[in-house]
Design a protein around this motif. Sequence first.
Motif, PDB file in Angstrom:
ATOM      1  N   UNK A 152       0.812  -1.217   0.000  1.00  0.00           N
ATOM      2  CA  UNK A 152       0.000   0.000   0.000  1.00  0.00           C
ATOM      3  C   UNK A 152       0.847   1.271   0.000  1.00  0.00           C
ATOM      4  N   UNK A 153       2.070   1.202   0.527  1.00  0.00           N
ATOM      5  CA  UNK A 153       2.943   2.376   0.590  1.00  0.00           C
ATOM      6  C   UNK A 153       3.868   2.429  -0.616  1.00  0.00           C
ATOM      7  N   UNK A 154       4.538   1.322  -0.904  1.00  0.00           N
ATOM      8  CA  UNK A 154       5.432   1.242  -2.075  1.00  0.00           C
ATOM      9  C   UNK A 154       4.608   0.685  -3.224  1.00  0.00           C
ATOM     10  N   UNK A 155       3.891   1.568  -3.892  1.00  0.00           N
ATOM     11  CA  UNK A 155       2.856   1.109  -4.823  1.00  0.00           C
ATOM     12  C   UNK A 155       3.160   1.422  -6.283  1.00  0.00           C
ATOM     13  N   UNK A 156       4.398   1.818  -6.597  1.00  0.00           N
ATOM     14  CA  UNK A 156       4.702   2.278  -7.955  1.00  0.00           C
ATOM     15  C   UNK A 156       5.484   1.241  -8.753  1.00  0.00           C
ATOM     16  N   UNK A 157       5.179   1.159 -10.045  1.00  0.00           N
ATOM     17  CA  UNK A 157       5.887   0.264 -10.949  1.00  0.00           C
ATOM     18  C   UNK A 157       6.051   0.949 -12.297  1.00  0.00           C
TER      19      UNK A 157
END
Length: 264
Positions: A152-157
């Motif tokens: 939920x916090x590290x949600x980037x790709x």
Amino acid sequence: DDDRLIQRIRSAYSHAKPDRLNDILSSCEQRKGTVINMNERKKNRFVPIAIAAALVLAMVGGFVGYTLGNNGQDAPATGTDDAGRLVESVITLDVNPSIEIDVDSTDTVTAVKALNEDARVVIGSMDFTGSSLEVTVNALIGSMLTNGYLDEIRNSILVSVSDGDATRASTLQDSVSGMIEAALGTGGIDGAVISQTLSADAAVTNLAADYNITEGKAALISKLVAADPTLTVESLVGLSVNDIALIASSRGISDSSVTQTGTA
């Protein structure tokens, strides 16, 4: 055969909670050839997704011994390959980990390659050769979630697509981004999917080689540095895609060649 496969999954799944094995196997019988959506909002909710993805791989002929709950006993795979198929497009997923997916003209996977050590953890012993792109993306995102690389916090790709045909590259960019959004949404995560198409660029290639990063990440960093001279390559190369996205957002940096859905 199916009995042995089910027995292996039953053994592996005995290490996971809650005990939903019978429900999963029942659903698989009803929905062969599709990815089963699990939406349990618990700490280990993506273990069932990874198992369901592995079942689908088995049904389409791409399963070669993927086992969960083996306490790290299997050696990590560096990737899979099918020399008999012509690579039409190369898709790179950067979080960190960084993974390359090669596909042919029918979007059938010819190879999945770990580009760093974290990617080896994600791929594990899964073999995607001959699988569809959608099954492969779903399984990889499920594994990233299971192993804590996305949450939920590290949600980037970052999705980067290389293809000699610009129209096909753009179509793949949109398609893969949609697959990732759906996979993240299944687990209740509002992901930030950053996507771009890549063209031949010697400067980007050299930057990637110098810092041992993917050309996709190198291209994104180059665009940000060009847009904001206060940023440097050295300050960005060691950051995760999520951190880079946060910096770009906080400074209001955008590039017309980069598409983003969701918020880091």
